[in-house]
Design a protein around this motif. Structure first.
Motif, PDB file in Angstrom:
ATOM      1  N   THR A 183       0.762  -1.042  -0.171  1.00 25.40           N
ATOM      2  CA  THR A 183       0.079  -0.012   0.026  1.00 25.40           C
ATOM      3  C   THR A 183       0.710   1.368   0.099  1.00 25.40           C
ATOM      4  N   GLY A 184       1.986   1.133   0.868  1.00 24.23           N
ATOM      5  CA  GLY A 184       3.134   2.406   0.560  1.00 24.23           C
ATOM      6  C   GLY A 184       3.580   2.538  -0.646  1.00 24.23           C
ATOM      7  N   MET A 185       3.816   1.496  -1.319  1.00 22.25           N
ATOM      8  CA  MET A 185       4.442   1.650  -2.560  1.00 22.25           C
ATOM      9  C   MET A 185       3.301   2.193  -3.480  1.00 22.25           C
ATOM     10  N   LEU A 212      -6.978  -3.273   1.738  1.00 21.61           N
ATOM     11  CA  LEU A 212      -7.592  -4.174   1.193  1.00 21.61           C
ATOM     12  C   LEU A 212      -7.683  -4.090  -0.271  1.00 21.61           C
ATOM     13  N   ASP A 213      -7.859  -2.982  -0.660  1.00 17.24           N
ATOM     14  CA  ASP A 213      -7.983  -2.627  -2.381  1.00 17.24           C
ATOM     15  C   ASP A 213      -6.629  -3.099  -2.807  1.00 17.24           C
ATOM     16  N   THR A 214      -5.527  -2.891  -2.090  1.00 23.98           N
ATOM     17  CA  THR A 214      -4.173  -3.009  -2.704  1.00 23.98           C
ATOM     18  C   THR A 214      -3.929  -4.549  -2.369  1.00 23.98           C
ATOM     19  N   GLN A 215      -4.577  -5.161  -1.345  1.00 22.93           N
ATOM     20  CA  GLN A 215      -4.034  -6.805  -1.214  1.00 22.93           C
ATOM     21  C   GLN A 215      -4.860  -7.532  -2.373  1.00 22.93           C
ATOM     22  N   VAL A 216      -6.034  -7.233  -2.758  1.00 25.51           N
ATOM     23  CA  VAL A 216      -6.828  -7.840  -3.823  1.00 25.51           C
ATOM     24  C   VAL A 216      -5.896  -7.472  -4.946  1.00 25.51           C
TER      25      VAL A 216
END
Length: 407
Positions: A183-185, A212-216
């Motif tokens: 998410t930081g990236m 969560l968006d990033t993980q998905v």
């Protein structure tokens, strides 16, 4: 040469990891990052230890190793943002910066008068990035989000770990807080993109980043496998869902990784192992067939690998052009001659008088520079400096605000 973001100012109200990871990257790239912390205790991760950085006499500093990993290059100012005076200081600072980063709970910034709608009125060019567990919209938006929870909810743990039918099988989290880091990236990419767009429009904008968006989003091939096939991905341990053989093998003295990515490499592997006849076996002629017959192929190869040492196989496989590598511990990885030759481990002088060990930024430019201007700051280390140079405060005004507990 100055870093590519030299001249960009960032006001960083983020804590823990996702936000600080993003702003550390911006600092490495040349941005001036002002880290805003609570007067009492600061960023929670300062206390996330042991281990803590040690002075020469063996006593611990207030900086944990965790904090040191994500906050180099920043200047620390302490402000109580729950007070009207503290909010006023932040609004004044927000007028002078290009980027504002925060990871407070949904609605907190609006309650403090520090939301994007309020700040863009006084700084129309401001790029404002909010980082939360679940984003600014949707049924979960008010929930707190932590990396471990996100790894579970975002599907990652369902594909990480040994298969359920293997010893120790079951869902596993990644060994580093990868949802935070990614998410930081993504946040850094979004911020830099918004700054680039601002050169054309002259306007800032709001960025809504969700763990969560990033993980998905970075389930990548695993999500695509499911969407195309309709079959839920499973845990494969150290094996690969789309390639075989692409996994760890046990040699006589430990494990190594073999990563066969095409049929040519499989033929080279078979020659190295002395079983060239396997390349003519129709069960293993193509990757698709090898996947179909993984249950017979892998045991056959495993019987061969266990007959010699890791070093023997690594030398032979490297000469044959088969991608491979040892499974190294973190101490071994950080002492690896190639990692050291690439300058990935260094240290910075800390205000406590000792050196703070660091892992380098992996970006290497041909002309621009990565800047490591200072070690992660001590709490409130730059409060006086920032208020004096950025806002023109006098020593008397600073002393008065400190007495009131505002800074």
């Amino acid at each position: 040469m100055a870093g590519p973001l030299s001249g960009i100012k960032v006001l960083d109200l983020s804590r823990i990891l996702a936000g600080p990871w993003s702003t550390q990257l911006l600092s490495d790239l040349g941005a001036d990052v002002i880290k805003v912390e609570r007067p009492a205790g600061g960023d929670d991760t300062r206390g996330w230890g042991p281990p803590f950085l040690a002075r020469e006499d063996g006593s611990a500093t207030a900086e944990s190793a965790y904090f040191l990993s994500a906050n180099r290059g920043k200047r620390s100012i302490t402000i109580d943002i729950s007070t009207p005076e503290g909010q006023g200081i932040l609004r004044e600072l927000a007028k002078t910066v290009d980027v504002f980063v925060e990871n407070y709970k949904l609605g907190d910034m609006k309650r403090y008068g520090l939301d994007y709608a309020a700040l863009c009125e006084i700084n129309p060019g401001l790029v404002y990035c909010s980082i939360t567990g679940f984003g600014q919209t949707g049924p979960y938006s008010s929930r707190a989000g932590y990396d471990f929870v996100i790894q579970a909810m975002g599907g990652l743990m369902s594909i990480t770990g040994q298969s359920d039918d293997q010893p120790g099988g079951g869902a596993q989290k990644c060994g580093v807080p990868i949802s935070d880091l990614m998410t930081g990236m993504y946040a850094s990419v979004a911020i830099v993109s918004a700054l680039f767009e601002r050169t054309r429009s002259g306007k800032g904008q709001y960025i809504d980043m969700s763990l969560l968006d990033t993980q998905v989003s970075w389930l990548a091939n695993q999500a695509s496998n499911y969407l195309v096939s309709g079959k839920p991905p499973k845990r494969w341990g150290n094996a690969h869902p789309n390639l075989a053989p692409y996994q760890s093998f046990a040699a006589s003295d430990g494990e190594l990784i073999v990563a066969v990515g095409n049929d040519r490499q499989f033929a080279a592997l078979c020659r190295t192992l002395g079983v060239e006849e396997l390349t003519h076996d129709e069960r293993y002629a193509t990757n698709a067939q090898r996947l179909q017959h993984r249950a017979t192929l892998i045991p056959a190869l495993s019987e061969l690998f266990v007959r010699a040492s890791k070093r023997h196989w690594l030398d032979q496989l490297e000469r044959s052009g088969v991608p491979c590598g040892p499974i190294q511990s973190i101490p071994e990885a950080l002492a690896d001659e190639h990692v050291l030759a690439r300058g990935m481990v260094f240290s910075l002088p800390h205000t406590s008088g000792v050196s703070a060990p660091q892992i380098a930024n992996p970006i290497k430019f041909s002309r621009s520079s990565i800047h490591y201007r200072r070690a992660p700051p001590a709490l409130s280390e730059h409060t006086d400096e920032i208020l004096t140079t950025e806002l023109g405060w006098s020593a008397e005004r600073i002393a008065h605000s400190k007495k009131k507990g505002v800074i």
